[in-house]
Motif scaffolding. Structure first.
Motif, PDB file in Angstrom:
ATOM      1  N   GLU A  30      -1.662  39.431 -41.528  1.00 43.67           N
ATOM      2  CA  GLU A  30      -2.489  40.610 -41.256  1.00 43.67           C
ATOM      3  C   GLU A  30      -3.790  40.590 -42.058  1.00 43.67           C
ATOM      4  OE1 GLU A  30       0.398  44.318 -40.183  1.00 43.67           O
ATOM      5  OE2 GLU A  30       0.341  43.735 -42.309  1.00 43.67           O
ATOM      6  N   LEU A  31      -3.888  39.687 -43.010  1.00 44.16           N
ATOM      7  CA  LEU A  31      -5.048  39.650 -43.906  1.00 44.16           C
ATOM      8  C   LEU A  31      -5.961  38.483 -43.543  1.00 44.16           C
ATOM      9  CD1 LEU A  31      -6.591  40.549 -46.424  1.00 44.16           C
ATOM     10  CD2 LEU A  31      -4.994  39.187 -47.796  1.00 44.16           C
ATOM     11  N   PHE A  32      -7.211  38.786 -43.250  1.00 46.78           N
ATOM     12  CA  PHE A  32      -8.205  37.779 -42.896  1.00 46.78           C
ATOM     13  C   PHE A  32      -9.216  37.667 -44.031  1.00 46.78           C
ATOM     14  CE2 PHE A  32      -6.246  38.462 -38.941  1.00 46.78           C
ATOM     15  CZ  PHE A  32      -6.583  37.425 -38.076  1.00 46.78           C
ATOM     16  N   THR A  33      -9.402  36.441 -44.538  1.00 43.27           N
ATOM     17  CA  THR A  33     -10.333  36.205 -45.635  1.00 43.27           C
ATOM     18  C   THR A  33     -11.367  35.159 -45.236  1.00 43.27           C
ATOM     19  OG1 THR A  33      -9.133  34.381 -46.689  1.00 43.27           O
ATOM     20  CG2 THR A  33      -8.422  36.629 -47.246  1.00 43.27           C
ATOM     21  N   PRO A  34     -12.563  35.209 -45.820  1.00 39.35           N
ATOM     22  CA  PRO A  34     -13.583  34.192 -45.525  1.00 39.35           C
ATOM     23  C   PRO A  34     -13.151  32.788 -45.936  1.00 39.35           C
ATOM     24  CG  PRO A  34     -14.581  36.114 -46.551  1.00 39.35           C
ATOM     25  CD  PRO A  34     -13.099  36.287 -46.679  1.00 39.35           C
ATOM     26  N   ALA A  35     -12.392  32.670 -47.043  1.00 41.50           N
ATOM     27  CA  ALA A  35     -11.945  31.343 -47.474  1.00 41.50           C
ATOM     28  C   ALA A  35     -11.043  30.708 -46.430  1.00 41.50           C
ATOM     29  CB  ALA A  35     -11.223  31.445 -48.817  1.00 41.50           C
ATOM     30  N   GLN A  36     -10.202  31.511 -45.820  1.00 39.79           N
ATOM     31  CA  GLN A  36      -9.326  31.031 -44.748  1.00 39.79           C
ATOM     32  C   GLN A  36     -10.152  30.504 -43.581  1.00 39.79           C
ATOM     33  OE1 GLN A  36      -6.571  34.127 -43.511  1.00 39.79           O
ATOM     34  NE2 GLN A  36      -6.457  33.344 -41.438  1.00 39.79           N
ATOM     35  N   ALA A  37     -11.193  31.265 -43.209  1.00 34.77           N
ATOM     36  CA  ALA A  37     -12.064  30.835 -42.110  1.00 34.77           C
ATOM     37  C   ALA A  37     -12.801  29.552 -42.471  1.00 34.77           C
ATOM     38  CB  ALA A  37     -13.061  31.945 -41.778  1.00 34.77           C
ATOM     39  N   ALA A  38     -13.245  29.455 -43.736  1.00 33.15           N
ATOM     40  CA  ALA A  38     -13.973  28.257 -44.172  1.00 33.15           C
ATOM     41  C   ALA A  38     -13.073  27.033 -44.149  1.00 33.15           C
ATOM     42  CB  ALA A  38     -14.533  28.471 -45.578  1.00 33.15           C
ATOM     43  N   ARG A  39     -11.861  27.181 -44.633  1.00 33.04           N
ATOM     44  CA  ARG A  39     -10.926  26.054 -44.661  1.00 33.04           C
ATOM     45  C   ARG A  39     -10.694  25.517 -43.248  1.00 33.04           C
ATOM     46  NH1 ARG A  39      -6.666  24.238 -48.104  1.00 33.04           N
ATOM     47  NH2 ARG A  39      -5.133  23.059 -46.898  1.00 33.04           N
ATOM     48  N   GLU A  40     -10.492  26.428 -42.298  1.00 34.73           N
ATOM     49  CA  GLU A  40     -10.248  26.015 -40.915  1.00 34.73           C
ATOM     50  C   GLU A  40     -11.463  25.291 -40.344  1.00 34.73           C
ATOM     51  OE1 GLU A  40      -9.162  29.631 -39.000  1.00 34.73           O
ATOM     52  OE2 GLU A  40      -7.193  29.747 -39.973  1.00 34.73           O
ATOM     53  N   LEU A  41     -12.664  25.780 -40.676  1.00 30.18           N
ATOM     54  CA  LEU A  41     -13.885  25.153 -40.159  1.00 30.18           C
ATOM     55  C   LEU A  41     -14.081  23.768 -40.768  1.00 30.18           C
ATOM     56  CD1 LEU A  41     -17.237  26.880 -39.486  1.00 30.18           C
ATOM     57  CD2 LEU A  41     -17.213  24.732 -40.722  1.00 30.18           C
ATOM     58  N   LEU A  42     -13.809  23.619 -42.065  1.00 27.41           N
ATOM     59  CA  LEU A  42     -13.951  22.314 -42.719  1.00 27.41           C
ATOM     60  C   LEU A  42     -13.051  21.278 -42.053  1.00 27.41           C
ATOM     61  CD1 LEU A  42     -13.963  23.453 -46.456  1.00 27.41           C
ATOM     62  CD2 LEU A  42     -15.912  22.495 -45.216  1.00 27.41           C
ATOM     63  N   ILE A  43     -11.820  21.677 -41.783  1.00 27.12           N
ATOM     64  CA  ILE A  43     -10.865  20.758 -41.148  1.00 27.12           C
ATOM     65  C   ILE A  43     -11.305  20.436 -39.725  1.00 27.12           C
ATOM     66  CG2 ILE A  43      -8.486  20.522 -40.348  1.00 27.12           C
ATOM     67  CD1 ILE A  43      -7.652  22.239 -42.786  1.00 27.12           C
ATOM     68  N   GLU A  44     -11.723  21.473 -38.995  1.00 22.52           N
ATOM     69  CA  GLU A  44     -12.131  21.292 -37.600  1.00 22.52           C
ATOM     70  C   GLU A  44     -13.302  20.324 -37.474  1.00 22.52           C
ATOM     71  OE1 GLU A  44     -14.436  23.995 -34.291  1.00 22.52           O
ATOM     72  OE2 GLU A  44     -12.953  24.991 -35.558  1.00 22.52           O
ATOM     73  N   ARG A  45     -14.266  20.424 -38.411  1.00 23.29           N
ATOM     74  CA  ARG A  45     -15.479  19.601 -38.322  1.00 23.29           C
ATOM     75  C   ARG A  45     -15.421  18.347 -39.200  1.00 23.29           C
ATOM     76  NH1 ARG A  45     -20.427  24.064 -38.428  1.00 23.29           N
ATOM     77  NH2 ARG A  45     -19.655  25.375 -36.730  1.00 23.29           N
ATOM     78  N   GLY A  46     -14.327  18.179 -39.934  1.00 21.04           N
ATOM     79  CA  GLY A  46     -14.183  17.002 -40.783  1.00 21.04           C
ATOM     80  C   GLY A  46     -15.182  16.952 -41.915  1.00 21.04           C
ATOM     81  N   LEU A  47     -15.423  18.101 -42.563  1.00 26.86           N
ATOM     82  CA  LEU A  47     -16.441  18.206 -43.616  1.00 26.86           C
ATOM     83  C   LEU A  47     -15.786  18.248 -44.992  1.00 26.86           C
ATOM     84  CD1 LEU A  47     -18.655  20.963 -41.957  1.00 26.86           C
ATOM     85  CD2 LEU A  47     -19.163  18.512 -42.082  1.00 26.86           C
ATOM     86  N   ALA A  48     -16.323  17.478 -45.909  1.00 24.19           N
ATOM     87  CA  ALA A  48     -15.866  17.503 -47.297  1.00 24.19           C
ATOM     88  C   ALA A  48     -16.635  18.600 -48.036  1.00 24.19           C
ATOM     89  CB  ALA A  48     -16.097  16.155 -47.962  1.00 24.19           C
ATOM     90  N   PRO A  49     -15.950  19.515 -48.729  1.00 20.77           N
ATOM     91  CA  PRO A  49     -16.649  20.655 -49.310  1.00 20.77           C
ATOM     92  C   PRO A  49     -17.262  20.398 -50.678  1.00 20.77           C
ATOM     93  CG  PRO A  49     -14.299  20.892 -49.657  1.00 20.77           C
ATOM     94  CD  PRO A  49     -14.481  19.643 -48.841  1.00 20.77           C
TER      95      PRO A  49
END
Length: 257
Positions: free
Chosen positions: A66-85
């Motif tokens: 039930e809890l949505f955080t920006p870090a969660q969204a960022a992690r998913e985007l990094l994996i989706e685009r294959g980006l090293a943070p």
């Protein structure tokens, strides 16, 4: 029509280490409506696990999904685009980025959250240099201020994101509120159309005008947390309603169901 409810955390249901008066009861009444509820926060000093633990200690029972955080969204985007943070975040938040796939590519992304005392010249300059070298630019939030533990407003992530945007000539992709994608993901998770949602928040820009601009049907501004008198006058779009607190917001919603 209202079919789902979005609620900000800090300044709306709690301040500092304790719940806002009447907040647990208000949430209980909202849940009894039977409509799905999701909690959207731009807090980036505390990992998701820590937020859930803190909320539980205050008497709020909120499930992880039930809890949505920006870090969660960022992690998913990094994996989706294959980006090293390249992380410019608070040390406590680093656990939300642990165990990323080893297969992430050579392309990089600068990820900026509320790094607090970590916003040194050296750290900002290192992030700037990565951006100058072509790294993607991800901002976990773009809030101007937050209500600090001493009860006063403090600089939030947005000021430092703006500095890096100015220096690099690049615009950050914002992953938290008021990102349309952030609101839309919560709507998809509830299987509710954006226009059938109501958002409750204390930040007139990110929570209220941001939600309405993203397509959320209604947005209520509470006079708690970081709210300052008259803030709604400069808002665009303007709040659907300005109410005293989460209890009054619950009254407003339940009267329209």
């Amino acid at each position: 029509m209202i079919r789902g409810i979005l609620i900000d955390l800090s300044g709306v249901i709690y301040i500092g280490g304790g719940p806002i008066a009447g907040a647990p009861e208000a949430l209980s009444r909202i849940r009894k409506s039977g409509f799905p509820v999701r909690f959207l926060t731009n807090t980036t000093r505390t990992p998701k696990r820590g937020l859930l633990d803190r909320l539980s200690r205050m008497g709020f029972e909120i499930a992880a999904d039930e809890l949505f955080t920006p870090a969660q969204a960022a992690r998913e985007l990094l994996i989706e685009r294959g980006l090293a943070p390249h992380l410019l975040i608070h040390p406590a938040l680093e656990e939300d980025f642990r165990d990323l796939p080893a297969s992430l590519g050579k392309n990089r992304a600068v990820v900026v959250g509320d790094a607090a005392d970590g916003f040194t010249y050296q750290a900002l300059n290192a992030a700037f240099r990565d951006l100058a070298d072509g790294a993607e630019f991800l901002a976990l939030a773009q809030n101007r201020t937050f209500l600090d533990a001493d009860g006063r407003l403090s600089l939030d992530t947005g000021a430092f994101v703006a500095a890096l945007e100015y220096a690099s000539g690049r615009s950050a992709t914002v992953l938290g509120k008021p990102s349309v994608d952030f609101y839309a993901e919560a709507a998809r998770d509830m299987d509710v159309q954006m226009g059938d949602l109501v958002m409750i928040g204390d930040d007139v820009e990110s929570d209220v005008s941001g939600a309405l601009s993203a397509g959320v049907g209604h947005a209520l501004l509470v006079r708690t947390g970081k709210y300052t008198p008259g803030a709604e006058a400069a808002a665009e779009p303007v709040p659907t309603a300005v109410v005293d607190d989460i209890g009054a917001a619950a009254d407003w919603i339940l009267a329209r169901i």
